[in-house]
Design a protein around this motif. Sequence first.
Motif, PDB file in Angstrom:
ATOM      1  N   LYS A   1       0.836  -1.212   0.000  1.00  0.00           N
ATOM      2  CA  LYS A   1       0.000   0.000   0.000  1.00  0.00           C
ATOM      3  C   LYS A   1       0.867   1.258   0.000  1.00  0.00           C
ATOM      4  O   LYS A   1       0.446   2.299  -0.475  1.00  0.00           O
ATOM      5  N   ARG A   2       2.060   1.157   0.577  1.00  0.00           N
ATOM      6  CA  ARG A   2       2.930   2.332   0.661  1.00  0.00           C
ATOM      7  C   ARG A   2       4.065   2.299  -0.376  1.00  0.00           C
ATOM      8  O   ARG A   2       5.043   3.049  -0.252  1.00  0.00           O
TER       9      ARG A   2
ATOM     10  N   THR B   1      -1.402   8.899  13.024  1.00  0.00           N
ATOM     11  CA  THR B   1      -2.336   8.997  11.890  1.00  0.00           C
ATOM     12  C   THR B   1      -2.248  10.381  11.263  1.00  0.00           C
ATOM     13  O   THR B   1      -2.171  10.507  10.031  1.00  0.00           O
TER      14      THR B   1
ATOM     15  N   LEU C   1       1.266   4.869   8.461  1.00  0.00           N
ATOM     16  CA  LEU C   1       0.276   3.786   8.400  1.00  0.00           C
ATOM     17  C   LEU C   1       0.464   2.895   9.630  1.00  0.00           C
ATOM     18  O   LEU C   1       1.496   2.240   9.779  1.00  0.00           O
TER      19      LEU C   1
ATOM     20  N   TYR D   1      -8.495  -2.772   5.978  1.00  0.00           N
ATOM     21  CA  TYR D   1      -7.944  -1.660   5.188  1.00  0.00           C
ATOM     22  C   TYR D   1      -9.068  -0.976   4.393  1.00  0.00           C
ATOM     23  O   TYR D   1      -9.183   0.247   4.368  1.00  0.00           O
ATOM     24  N   THR D   2      -9.918  -1.791   3.770  1.00  0.00           N
ATOM     25  CA  THR D   2     -11.012  -1.230   2.967  1.00  0.00           C
ATOM     26  C   THR D   2     -11.995  -0.476   3.861  1.00  0.00           C
ATOM     27  O   THR D   2     -12.483   0.601   3.497  1.00  0.00           O
TER      28      THR D   2
ATOM     29  N   GLN E   1     -10.457   2.853   4.598  1.00  0.00           N
ATOM     30  CA  GLN E   1     -10.491   3.748   3.432  1.00  0.00           C
ATOM     31  C   GLN E   1     -11.910   4.259   3.171  1.00  0.00           C
ATOM     32  O   GLN E   1     -12.128   5.453   3.015  1.00  0.00           O
ATOM     33  N   ASN E   2     -12.864   3.323   3.141  1.00  0.00           N
ATOM     34  CA  ASN E   2     -14.239   3.700   2.801  1.00  0.00           C
ATOM     35  C   ASN E   2     -14.844   4.672   3.803  1.00  0.00           C
ATOM     36  O   ASN E   2     -15.636   5.529   3.458  1.00  0.00           O
TER      37      ASN E   2
ATOM     38  N   ASN F   1     -13.020   6.559   5.899  1.00  0.00           N
ATOM     39  CA  ASN F   1     -12.071   7.617   6.220  1.00  0.00           C
ATOM     40  C   ASN F   1     -11.738   7.666   7.712  1.00  0.00           C
ATOM     41  O   ASN F   1     -11.824   8.714   8.365  1.00  0.00           O
TER      42      ASN F   1
ATOM     43  N   ASN G   1      -9.108   5.707  10.975  1.00  0.00           N
ATOM     44  CA  ASN G   1      -7.818   5.028  11.091  1.00  0.00           C
ATOM     45  C   ASN G   1      -8.012   3.505  11.186  1.00  0.00           C
ATOM     46  O   ASN G   1      -9.105   3.009  11.445  1.00  0.00           O
TER      47      ASN G   1
END
Length: 414
Positions: free
Chosen positions: A204-205, A328, A333, A382-383, A386-387, A389, A391
């Motif tokens: 991811k990074r 964060t 991450l 992780y999803t 992200q979805n 927003n 941590n």
Amino acid sequence: MAENLNLFTSTQEVIHEALNKLGYDEAMYELLKEPLRMLTVRIPVKMDDGTTKVFTGYRAQHNDAVGPTKGGVRFHPMVSEEEVKALSMWMTLKCGIVDLPYGGGKGGVICDPREMSMGEIERLSRGYVRAISQVVGPTKDIPAPDVFTNAQIMAWMMDEYSRMDEFNSPGFITGKPIVLGGSQGRDRATAEGVTIVIEEAAKKRNIDIKGARVVIQGFGNAGSFLAKFMSDLGAKVIGISDAHGALHDPNGLDIDYLLDRRDSFGTVTTLFENTISNKELLELDCDILVPAAIENQITADNAHQIKANIVVEAANGPTTAEATKILTERGILLVPDVLASAGGVTVSYFEWVQNNMGYYWTEEEVREKLYSKMIAAFENVYTTAQNRNINMRLAAYMVGVRRTAEASRFRGWV
Ligand SMILES: NC(=O)C1=CN([C@@H]2O[C@H](COP(=O)(O)OP(=O)(O)OC[C@H]3O[C@@H](n4cnc5c(N)ncnc54)[C@H](O)[C@@H]3O)[C@@H](O)[C@H]2O)C=CC1
Ligand SMILES: O=C(O)CCC(=O)C(=O)O
């Protein structure tokens, strides 16, 4: 205002937030804000010098709506009731995240096994099992290793339990030696799970593991296997530590040599003169930092000094709530403990399944099954982060608590 270092209350806060985001009401929080059962025991042990010492131990069972409770036993001088409660809640979350049919449990005894003989440790282990025998069992609550406990201690505990139970019960405890029904790969499972999570986080990074600079705090079961796996993957492990101090080499440490020299409590730095402190270790310039020792290591005091791009928590509770916020905000991450260290309990589950079947898998089968569980768990958390927003810790709590909340609701408890 002083930072909240209380693991139990800070865990309650995140569980509360996760339940709110999932749409549960206060009654669900009231149910899940602490363990359903908490047992305190006193364990008299005959010491080698002829005296009797009475130790205090605990077993917490957070929630058994999904299935039996599951979690390790810690032998450490800093064990406390609140710590064991928090650890049992984290086990509920871990089991939810990797989708195991368990709730969370955890145990601990206030003692320092580094200052006890093998005979004293054996008598303490057996005494602890006798003291908690009424509340544990292969279908009720299944212990396992944690800080300063190991396969030998699991073997003594299983032997003591089978003396009280009419039939031999290998499924009473996991993390056993292979010859007593242990699973292939349980000893390295926590580190293997952390490795999988590091690889995913690095993707991811856009960090290449080959050549990445890795710092690991703690050189016990989790930390030492992890150092080996990272260096086998071509990473440069530039720092490791134990309770006495830390070693740093910007060109990469010789991990095989250190593994050869460490003792059974994960101590190795005492053999060297040029050491740095654990505080200095955490602040080293590196790509990936892995706290794999104890709680409250990254706090508001040092979070601004952390230089890693990714922090992966192999230990339980190494980063405070305040530090989570700071990391964060700084764009680091942070992969939380309840996800990153779930490989151990996953292979413990595999061990219990194999014990129940009486049929045993190869190391390769265990590794494949662990891999698919960890990858699915990482992607799910992780999803979610992200979805929504949010941590990764809050996302992990949301994923982890949902199944126990649902099961409690279906049972009509709330
Ligand atoms: N063993 C397992 O399967 C699992 C362990 N964990 C967590 O990983 C962490 C480490 O556990 P293990 O490796 O099993 O324990 P361990 O007992 O094998 O090793 C502990 C390591 O931490 C070091 N340490 C102790 N106190 C320290 C201090 N004050 N500062 C720096 N280092 C210190 C010790 O010297 C040793 O190197 C714990 O938080 C544990 O709960 C999490 C999931 C599973
Ligand atoms: O292997 C287990 O059952 C539990 C491991 C554990 O205590 C933990 O993940 O913190």
